[in-house]
Scaffold this motif. Structure first.
Motif, PDB file in Angstrom:
ATOM      1  N   CYS A  57       0.843  -1.201   0.000  1.00 16.34           N
ATOM      2  CA  CYS A  57       0.000   0.000   0.000  1.00 16.34           C
ATOM      3  C   CYS A  57       0.875   1.247   0.000  1.00 16.34           C
ATOM      4  N   ILE A  58       1.937   1.191   0.807  1.00 20.93           N
ATOM      5  CA  ILE A  58       2.771   2.389   0.938  1.00 20.93           C
ATOM      6  C   ILE A  58       3.463   2.733  -0.379  1.00 20.93           C
ATOM      7  N   ASN A  59       3.921   1.708  -1.124  1.00 23.43           N
ATOM      8  CA  ASN A  59       4.613   2.074  -2.366  1.00 23.43           C
ATOM      9  C   ASN A  59       3.734   1.997  -3.611  1.00 23.43           C
ATOM     10  N   GLY A  60       2.423   1.911  -3.401  1.00 21.94           N
ATOM     11  CA  GLY A  60       1.500   2.104  -4.513  1.00 21.94           C
ATOM     12  C   GLY A  60       1.186   0.861  -5.344  1.00 21.94           C
ATOM     13  N   PHE A  61       1.623  -0.313  -4.873  1.00 22.78           N
ATOM     14  CA  PHE A  61       1.243  -1.536  -5.594  1.00 22.78           C
ATOM     15  C   PHE A  61      -0.218  -1.883  -5.326  1.00 22.78           C
ATOM     16  N   TYR A  62      -0.630  -1.697  -4.054  1.00 23.00           N
ATOM     17  CA  TYR A  62      -2.027  -1.934  -3.684  1.00 23.00           C
ATOM     18  C   TYR A  62      -2.672  -0.615  -3.316  1.00 23.00           C
ATOM     19  N   HIS A  63      -3.985  -0.585  -3.485  1.00 22.59           N
ATOM     20  CA  HIS A  63      -4.735   0.619  -3.140  1.00 22.59           C
ATOM     21  C   HIS A  63      -5.777   0.257  -2.094  1.00 22.59           C
ATOM     22  N   PRO A  64      -5.571   0.719  -0.876  1.00 22.55           N
ATOM     23  CA  PRO A  64      -6.518   0.362   0.187  1.00 22.55           C
ATOM     24  C   PRO A  64      -7.906   0.913  -0.111  1.00 22.55           C
ATOM     25  N   VAL A  83       5.014   6.977  -9.033  1.00 30.09           N
ATOM     26  CA  VAL A  83       4.963   8.221  -8.269  1.00 30.09           C
ATOM     27  C   VAL A  83       5.620   8.026  -6.903  1.00 30.09           C
ATOM     28  N   ALA A  84       5.307   6.903  -6.256  1.00 32.73           N
ATOM     29  CA  ALA A  84       5.921   6.619  -4.957  1.00 32.73           C
ATOM     30  C   ALA A  84       7.442   6.643  -5.093  1.00 32.73           C
ATOM     31  N   ALA A  85       7.939   5.996  -6.137  1.00 34.07           N
ATOM     32  CA  ALA A  85       9.386   5.948  -6.346  1.00 34.07           C
ATOM     33  C   ALA A  85       9.946   7.348  -6.553  1.00 34.07           C
ATOM     34  N   SER A  86       9.242   8.159  -7.338  1.00 31.64           N
ATOM     35  CA  SER A  86       9.797   9.482  -7.616  1.00 31.64           C
ATOM     36  C   SER A  86       9.697  10.401  -6.401  1.00 31.64           C
ATOM     37  N   GLN A  87       8.857  10.025  -5.420  1.00 28.61           N
ATOM     38  CA  GLN A  87       8.818  10.817  -4.182  1.00 28.61           C
ATOM     39  C   GLN A  87       9.815  10.319  -3.150  1.00 28.61           C
ATOM     40  N   GLY A  88      10.612   9.310  -3.518  1.00 30.41           N
ATOM     41  CA  GLY A  88      11.677   8.894  -2.608  1.00 30.41           C
ATOM     42  C   GLY A  88      11.388   7.649  -1.791  1.00 30.41           C
ATOM     43  N   ILE A  89      10.456   6.825  -2.254  1.00 30.34           N
ATOM     44  CA  ILE A  89      10.185   5.570  -1.545  1.00 30.34           C
ATOM     45  C   ILE A  89      10.790   4.406  -2.335  1.00 30.34           C
ATOM     46  N   LEU A 114      15.471   7.060 -12.060  1.00 30.82           N
ATOM     47  CA  LEU A 114      14.787   8.336 -11.829  1.00 30.82           C
ATOM     48  C   LEU A 114      15.739   9.489 -11.581  1.00 30.82           C
ATOM     49  N   LYS A 115      16.997   9.176 -11.302  1.00 28.43           N
ATOM     50  CA  LYS A 115      17.966  10.235 -11.037  1.00 28.43           C
ATOM     51  C   LYS A 115      18.594  10.737 -12.335  1.00 28.43           C
TER      52      LYS A 115
ATOM     53  N   LEU B 208       8.861  -1.538 -11.640  1.00 24.61           N
ATOM     54  CA  LEU B 208       7.960  -0.514 -11.109  1.00 24.61           C
ATOM     55  C   LEU B 208       8.512   0.097  -9.835  1.00 24.61           C
ATOM     56  N   SER B 209       9.107  -0.748  -8.991  1.00 28.45           N
ATOM     57  CA  SER B 209       9.541  -0.254  -7.685  1.00 28.45           C
ATOM     58  C   SER B 209      10.694   0.745  -7.791  1.00 28.45           C
TER      59      SER B 209
END
Ligand SMILES: Nc1ncnc2c1ncn2[C@@H]1O[C@H](COP(=O)(O)OP(=O)(O)O)[C@@H](O)[C@H]1O
Ligand SMILES: [Mg+2]
Lengths: 263, 323
Positions: A57-64, A83-89, A114-115, B208-209
């Motif tokens: 859920c935290i890294n956007g694979f699942y959507h609660p 998006v999660a990855a680009s925000q630093g997760i 992403l860098k 993806l990750s």
């Protein structure tokens, strides 16, 4: 690497009343907790408790279906892993997910995706800015390789490596993202004692040297007590305890539910 | 009878080496084109797990677009410039097509079972047929071979005690296909996009990750497959005509894929050559025994026989695991 105006100890991520279902299966039910900047936050619980689902859920694979996740003070809607990855997760997976046909070096290089700022199509032309950039990223990746003591397997396709080393490469790939929040799903599962000790050392070093915030799922209670600042305990998708290792260790519900059953 | 099957063809090969070389060459050229079609399949299958039924039609569509645009442009620009402009525009059209397919088909269906995506590629097939016909008309067209500066005519070799005739166009086709495959290999190995493509092919969730955008990758890989289709369309169209009938050659890709494995680029190439050469040799030396016409089904027999011994293909990892 510091978050927008966040200091050590501030709330980096907040999970509020999150519930996640798969058809009839309730993977997570009404769970709330927070992760503070700079800490190592352990998530423990028996198999099937919903720990991996929480990371997903935290890294956007699942959507609660219910609840909210707030990251760096901003409540997120339905978000994609990109998006999660680009925000630093960044994260690692319970059952290692590497690019098996590629070398250690290439695997970790992919973590730099992403860098890389020069436009995607520039890369076709391997000179000028794109080439300089590649060299810079390469240097960064070599540093990670030194840090994780995997110089000897730089050019080996990771599919050929023993499991313990694969886990280490996977950590390297996540570190290459220079994450603000690093999610580790059972990073020591299936390792021998020596490998576990190494991995513990790396995790502590990442935390102290880079100040990276870490969420750690781990079964080995000894490891959890040594590494983590705070622990959240899940059982059957619900949170049953939350606090410092000492407090959690003494909690009767935790003893019954988790420590009691011989993990 | 046994003599006719097991001895006589080889005696013929030894006695008339010129015919053998001629047959091998023709097989090689056909094989190169099969390999290109299979390559288009493999690229898309590896990156998106989609078995792209439309690959054959993409070949025709690309060829038709090229010729159609040329016909519209050349009256005002002249032949040379017209052909060049048509080529560039067709590449643009293939990009728009890839982008549109990603937006309209792949993205909305991304979490659906693979069979749904497979069916969606049927949709793409019929769309391309209808769209192509309505814009460029349904009648067969002649490929603009000379205008694209491709060589025509034949080389007549008096060797091996006989004559071997080699079409210059076929030489060009083999060389261009070889260059393209080499170019793709370098692209995959050494560029950042190539690395991302290989990453996606290995593990979607890991890709993806780390923040690789699957959407971007899909556009790139469908576009690449579109370019491969365009080259195939030019080469194949130059040998016959450009018409939707051509798309049946896509059926030849299936045995090639069975042979080479669905996920292997080298497999597609080697598989294509084996099928091409096997087919021509079979037709020429063993065809007369059954009254000819072997060429249309021999590929499947070779592939099936092969399937019994090595179900994952020559170089493939796992066969059709995703459909
Ligand atoms: N993609 C999924 N589809 C269906 N059920 C799932 C899925 N992911 C997790 N689950 C279910 O959610 C529950 C929690 O699983 P998980 O989060 O993997 O637990 P843990 O990591 O604590 O062992 C389990 O009952 C599991 O079967
Ligand atoms: Mg788990």
């Amino acid at each position: 690497m510091s978050g927008a105006g966040l200091g050590k100890g501030d709330e980096l991520l907040k999970v509020e009343n999150v519930s996640l279902r798969f058809g009839g299966v309730k993977a997570i039910t009404d769970v709330s907790f927070d992760i503070r900047k700079g800490e190592i936050r352990a998530i423990i619980g028996p198999n099937g408790a919903g720990k991996t689902s929480m990371l997903n859920c935290i890294n956007g694979f699942y959507h609660p279906q219910e609840g909210a996740i707030t990251y760096k003070g901003i409540k997120r809607g339905r978000m994609r892993p990109y998006v999660a990855a680009s925000q630093g997760i960044a994260r690692t997976f319970q059952n290692v997910a590497l690019f098996k046909g590629m070398t250690t070096l290439d695997n970790i290089m992919v973590g730099r995706t992403l860098k890389m700022s020069s436009p995607f199509f520039w890369q076709l032309w391997r000179h000028g800015p794109a080439m300089r950039e590649e060299v810079e990223h390469r240097r960064f990746v070599e540093e990670i390789i030194d840090f994780l003591e995997i110089e000897h397997i730089r050019k080996v396709p990771v599919g050929k490596l023993p499991y313990g080393l694969q886990k280490r490469v996977e950590l390297g790939r996540a570190l290459a993202m220079q994450p603000e929040l690093l999610l580790l799903d059972e990073p020591m599962a299936g390792m021998n004692l020596e490998e576990k000790e190494d991995m513990c050392r790396f995790i502590l070093d990442v935390s102290s040297q880079y100040g990276t915030t870490i969420a750690l799922i781990e079964h080995d209670i000894g490891v959890v007590m040594d590494l983590s600042d705070r622990v959240v305990v899940l059982e059957y998708g619900r949170k049953i305890a939350d606090g410092t290792p000492d407090v959690v260790k003494a909690d009767q519900k935790v003893i019954d539910a988790y420590l009691g059953v011989g993990h | 009878m046994l003599y006719n099957i097991f001895i006589d063809p080889f005696v013929q090969m030894a006695q008339m080496p010129d015919l053998l070389v001629q047959t091998l060459w023709e097989g090689l050229v056909a094989g190169v084109l099969y390999a290109l079609i299979a390559l288009g399949f493999v690229l898309i299958f590896k990156a998106s797990g989609v078995f792209n039924f439309a690959q054959g039609i993409m070949v025709v569509f690309a060829g038709l677009t090229l010729v159609g645009l040329y016909e519209k442009l050349s009256p005002s620009t002249g032949q040379g410039l017209g052909a060049f402009l048509a080529l560039v525009l067709t590449i643009g059209v293939m990009f728009v097509l890839a982008w549109t397919i990603e937006r309209v088909v792949l993205r909305p269906l991304v979490n659906q079972p693979d069979i749904i995506l497979f069916m969606a590629t049927f949709g793409i097939t019929f769309f391309l047929i209808g769209f192509g016909e309505s814009i460029f008309g349904g009648s067969p067209k002649k490929m603009i071979t000379e205008q694209l500066l491709l060589p025509t005519g034949a080389i007549d070799l008096n060797i091996l005690g006989g004559r071997v005739i080699i079409q210059k166009l076929d030489i060009a086709a083999a060389v261009i296909a070889g260059l393209m495959v080499a170019g793709l290999a370098l692209f995959f190995q050494y560029t950042r996009i190539g690395r991302a493509l290989r990453a996606v092919a290995d593990s979607h969730k890991a890709a993806l990750s780390v923040g690789i955008s699957l959407n971007q990758i899909w556009v790139i890989v469908w576009f690449t497959a579109g370019i491969v289709a365009l080259v195939t369309g030019i080469m194949w169209g130059a040998r016959s005509d450009v018409s939707f009938g051509l798309s049946v050659i896509a059926l030849k890709a299936l045995p090639v894929l069975i042979l080479g494995g669905f996920t292997s680029v080298p497999g597609a190439i080697v598989g294509g050559l084996i099928i091409g050469i096997g087919e021509k040799m079979g037709e020429f030396y063993w065809g007369p025994l059954v009254g000819g016409g072997i060429e249309s089904w021999l590929a499947y027999i070779i592939a099936l026989a092969f399937l019994l011994f090595r179900p994952q293909g020559l170089f493939g990892d796992k066969i059709i695991e995703r459909i």
